[in-house]
Design an enzyme around this catalytic site. Structure first.
Site, PDB file in Angstrom:
ATOM      1  N   HIS A 112       0.830  -1.217   0.000  1.00 23.08           N
ATOM      2  CA  HIS A 112       0.000   0.000   0.000  1.00 23.08           C
ATOM      3  C   HIS A 112       0.859   1.260   0.000  1.00 23.08           C
ATOM      4  O   HIS A 112       0.450   2.287   0.546  1.00 23.08           O
ATOM      5  CB  HIS A 112      -0.984   0.002   1.182  1.00 23.08           C
ATOM      6  CG  HIS A 112      -2.088  -1.001   0.990  1.00 23.08           C
ATOM      7  ND1 HIS A 112      -3.177  -0.766   0.199  1.00 23.08           N
ATOM      8  CD2 HIS A 112      -2.236  -2.270   1.463  1.00 23.08           C
ATOM      9  CE1 HIS A 112      -3.967  -1.839   0.203  1.00 23.08           C
ATOM     10  NE2 HIS A 112      -3.407  -2.762   0.957  1.00 23.08           N
ATOM     11  N   ASP A 114       2.669   1.819  -3.108  1.00 18.85           N
ATOM     12  CA  ASP A 114       2.960   2.121  -4.520  1.00 18.85           C
ATOM     13  C   ASP A 114       2.088   3.249  -5.046  1.00 18.85           C
ATOM     14  O   ASP A 114       2.443   3.900  -6.025  1.00 18.85           O
ATOM     15  CB  ASP A 114       2.885   0.868  -5.415  1.00 18.85           C
ATOM     16  CG  ASP A 114       1.508   0.231  -5.503  1.00 18.85           C
ATOM     17  OD1 ASP A 114       0.644   0.502  -4.643  1.00 18.85           O
ATOM     18  OD2 ASP A 114       1.295  -0.555  -6.450  1.00 18.85           O
ATOM     19  N   ALA A 206      -6.071 -13.832  -5.845  1.00 16.69           N
ATOM     20  CA  ALA A 206      -5.403 -14.229  -4.601  1.00 16.69           C
ATOM     21  C   ALA A 206      -4.300 -13.258  -4.217  1.00 16.69           C
ATOM     22  O   ALA A 206      -3.511 -13.525  -3.334  1.00 16.69           O
ATOM     23  CB  ALA A 206      -4.834 -15.635  -4.758  1.00 16.69           C
ATOM     24  N   SER A 209      -1.469 -11.102  -8.558  1.00 15.25           N
ATOM     25  CA  SER A 209      -1.452 -10.288  -9.778  1.00 15.25           C
ATOM     26  C   SER A 209      -1.738 -11.045 -11.059  1.00 15.25           C
ATOM     27  O   SER A 209      -1.099 -10.798 -12.081  1.00 15.25           O
ATOM     28  CB  SER A 209      -0.113  -9.566  -9.925  1.00 15.25           C
ATOM     29  OG  SER A 209       0.078  -8.725  -8.856  1.00 15.25           O
ATOM     30  N   SER A 211      -4.255 -10.560 -12.856  1.00 15.63           N
ATOM     31  CA  SER A 211      -4.777  -9.592 -13.847  1.00 15.63           C
ATOM     32  C   SER A 211      -3.648  -8.835 -14.519  1.00 15.63           C
ATOM     33  O   SER A 211      -3.651  -8.650 -15.740  1.00 15.63           O
ATOM     34  CB  SER A 211      -5.704  -8.558 -13.223  1.00 15.63           C
ATOM     35  OG  SER A 211      -6.306  -8.996 -12.080  1.00 15.63           O
ATOM     36  N   ASP A 255       2.540  -4.003  -9.500  1.00 14.30           N
ATOM     37  CA  ASP A 255       2.303  -5.309 -10.131  1.00 14.30           C
ATOM     38  C   ASP A 255       2.843  -5.316 -11.555  1.00 14.30           C
ATOM     39  O   ASP A 255       3.582  -6.219 -11.962  1.00 14.30           O
ATOM     40  CB  ASP A 255       0.804  -5.622 -10.174  1.00 14.30           C
ATOM     41  CG  ASP A 255       0.157  -5.547  -8.811  1.00 14.30           C
ATOM     42  OD1 ASP A 255       0.873  -5.361  -7.827  1.00 14.30           O
ATOM     43  OD2 ASP A 255      -1.083  -5.666  -8.738  1.00 14.30           O
TER      44      ASP A 255
HETATM   45  P1  NG1 Z   1      -2.910  -7.044  -5.377  1.00 13.35           P
HETATM   46  O1  NG1 Z   1      -3.438  -7.391  -4.066  1.00 13.35           O
HETATM   47  O2  NG1 Z   1      -1.835  -7.963  -5.828  1.00 13.35           O
HETATM   48  O3  NG1 Z   1      -3.977  -6.970  -6.400  1.00 13.35           O
HETATM   49  C1  NG1 Z   1      -2.920  -4.394  -4.969  1.00 13.35           C
HETATM   50  C2  NG1 Z   1      -2.612  -3.355  -6.036  1.00 13.35           C
HETATM   51  C3  NG1 Z   1      -1.124  -2.947  -5.997  1.00 13.35           C
HETATM   52  C4  NG1 Z   1      -0.718  -2.523  -4.590  1.00 13.35           C
HETATM   53  C5  NG1 Z   1      -1.141  -3.611  -3.587  1.00 13.35           C
HETATM   54  C6  NG1 Z   1      -0.917  -3.207  -2.165  1.00 13.35           C
HETATM   55  C7  NG1 Z   1      -4.168  -3.828  -7.828  1.00 13.35           C
HETATM   56  C8  NG1 Z   1      -4.420  -4.518  -9.100  1.00 13.35           C
HETATM   57  N1  NG1 Z   1      -2.932  -3.923  -7.330  1.00 13.35           N
HETATM   58  O4  NG1 Z   1      -2.222  -5.564  -5.284  1.00 13.35           O
HETATM   59  O5  NG1 Z   1      -0.900  -1.897  -6.913  1.00 13.35           O
HETATM   60  O6  NG1 Z   1      -1.276  -1.279  -4.251  1.00 13.35           O
HETATM   61  O7  NG1 Z   1      -2.534  -3.916  -3.705  1.00 13.35           O
HETATM   62  O8  NG1 Z   1       0.439  -2.990  -1.938  1.00 13.35           O
HETATM   63  O9  NG1 Z   1      -5.031  -3.148  -7.296  1.00 13.35           O
END
Ligand code: NG1
Length: 471
Positions: A112, A114, A206, A209, A211, A255
């Site tokens: 959280h 980025d 999960a 990443s 997506s 990601d």
């Molecule tokens: P995840 O949980 O892998 O989807 C999300 C955000 C990242 C980053 C993290 C928290 C999306 C697609 N990706 O990751 O950019 O903010 O949460 O560090 O929303």
């Protein structure tokens, strides 16, 4: 006793072939510089292929055969070794001419941050989305998502309306590929038509990443086919722009960055503010184990966007008092006390997490550089506590997985990975203990909480890449 002939991928992408009776020990020996002169100067290395043979003579003969093969032939062998995903793809599109391999990503630390211009420490992992493509001259894209048993066709001339060729709304899963084409068009590029099939061995939703892996797979293909001069950072940014604006998920760049820049055996230190990055090898004899809580979240509908808004609100309030602050990552630990005086307590907790998480990432890099696996693990555990108590994105199931993991022998550290609210934990484990760790975690989680988890032993992988089929 089994004998193995194996291929290692070295850090520069070259291959090393050898034989052994113990793959794990041999890999450790290579990675600790005791394997062979070649690998010693090309560390770290990862195991990408092996064959089991009946006796020493056969293993040595096979080693000689493989050593004679050129790089491309070895690559083909490795690809066929990973064929579990590829054969259904090629069955779906037998005359496909391109295959794209796009890794997932795990984040060790820097959660959280980025979207707050902070520093992160992810890695691309050796679980993938694979995409087989047959280009054609029409301006349409036909997609088969084999995992979902679903297909769709849409026109590249009318992406704005997010509809398929029959006029129905695009299903959610198709928005990701469409978003890449749309974002490329906004940048002045012209993606071409195709029929494509894709599949993944990444658990979906999960926090690994899947997506972004899909986005980067399409982005890599269109960039390669078009011979567009776009560097990897720009490609990641274009995908992020598509996801933010077209799909409507307000993600940061971590990601897409990790998938576009992955390096075998390395964590990736990435400063999302300055866009500078550096691969840092993981300590020797360590492994990553991902544990899936099996609780799924829908990001666009989750509290993720709320957390972003809270950060924005906190920033506005801080800027009223401190004019030199451009993002929350400009706040220094020593400023926290003063800020506490004027921020509402919830916003204060979010800011404290961001500021301390940035510090943890910097310390974690120092641990990696000095091969301090226990120190690295402690920072992961502190990171989890902060996500649980300050950022409030954990769940009891994720806390339980972490609490159990850190009691098991050989576990240096554990924490939730990704946005939270479900998804996976990442565990940093001593290599020799991986099997025991994984089995004990599954058993204890079941016994103490009556819950099921599945684990994946992973290693950091190279970035998204494309291969021409039959070449
Ligand atoms: P995840 O949980 O892998 O989807 C999300 C955000 C990242 C980053 C993290 C928290 C999306 C697609 N990706 O990751 O950019 O903010 O949460 O560090 O929303």
């Amino acid at each position: 006793m089994p004998f193995y002939c194996y291929i290692l991928e070295c850090q520069d992408g070259s291959f090393y072939t050898g034989w052994t009776i113990d793959l794990v020990k041999r890999l450790q020996a290579h990675n600790s510089g005791r394997g062979a002169r070649y690998t010693r100067s090309h560390l770290p290395v990862s195991l990408v292929y092996y064959e089991e043979l009946d006796n020493r003579a056969d293993a040595m003969r096979r080693e000689r055969e493989l050593k004679k093969k050129n790089h491309n032939s070895k690559q083909k062998l490795i690809n066929s070794f990973n064929e579990t995903l590829e054969s259904p793809l090629l069955k779906a599109i037998p005359d496909a001419s391109w295959l794209v391999i796009s890794p997932g990503r795990v984040n060790f630390l820097g959660e959280h941050v980025d979207y707050n211009n902070g520093v992160v420490l992810p890695a691309a992992i050796n679980r993938y989305v694979k995409l087989a493509i047959k280009p054609h001259g029409d301006n349409t894209v036909t997609l088969h998502a084999l995992d979902l048993d679903a297909s769709v066709e849409f026109s590249l001339k009318d992406l704005d309306h997010k509809r398929d060729v029959r006029g129905d709304m695009l299903p959610d899963w198709a928005l990701y590929p469409a978003s890449v084409a749309w974002a490329y068009q906004k940048e002045g590029f012209t993606p071409g038509g195709m029929e494509a099939a894709y599949m993944s061995n990444l658990p979906i939703g999960a926090g690994l990443s899947s997506s972004a892996a899909v986005e980067l797979a399409f982005a890599e293909y269109w960039k390669t086919i078009g011979a567009w001069e776009i560097n990897r950072m720009r490609m990641a940014e274009i995908c992020q722009y598509g996801e933010n604006t077209y799909v409507g998920v307000n993600c940061g760049l971590m990601d897409q960055f990790a998938i576009a820049h992955g390096v075998a055996r390395c964590a990736l230190f990435f400063d999302t503010g300055s866009r500078t990055w550096q691969p840092i090898p993981l300590p020797l004899n360590t492994a990553i184990v991902i544990a899936d809580s099996t609780i799924r979240r829908k990001l666009s509908a989750s509290d993720y966007n709320l957390r972003r808004e809270e950060c924005q609100q906190a920033l506005v309030l801080i800027q009223q008092q401190k004019h030199n602050i451009c993002s929350l990552s400009d706040v220094l630990p020593k400023d926290l006390e003063e800020i506490e005086g004027f921020l509402p307590s919830v916003l204060m907790k979010r800011v404290q997490h961001v500021v301390e998480e940035n510090e943890r990432v910097k310390q974690a890099c120092r641990c990696l550089i000095t091969d301090d696996a226990p120190g690295f693990g402690k920072l992961m555990v502190a990171g989890h506590a902060s996500l649980r108590d300050l950022y409030e994105v954990s769940l009891p199931e994720l806390d339980a997985l972490v609490n159990i993991a850190i009691q098991i022998d050989g576990c240096y550290g554990a924490r939730l990975t990704g946005a939270g609210f479900g998804g996976c934990t990442v565990n940093f484990v001593e290599w020799d203990q991986v099997e025991n760790f994984s089995n004990t975690l599954i058993d204890m989680y079941a016994n103490e909480y009556g819950m099921t988890t599945s684990t994946y032993i992973c290693s950091p992988s190279r970035s998204v890449h494309i291969e021409q089929i039959g070449e």
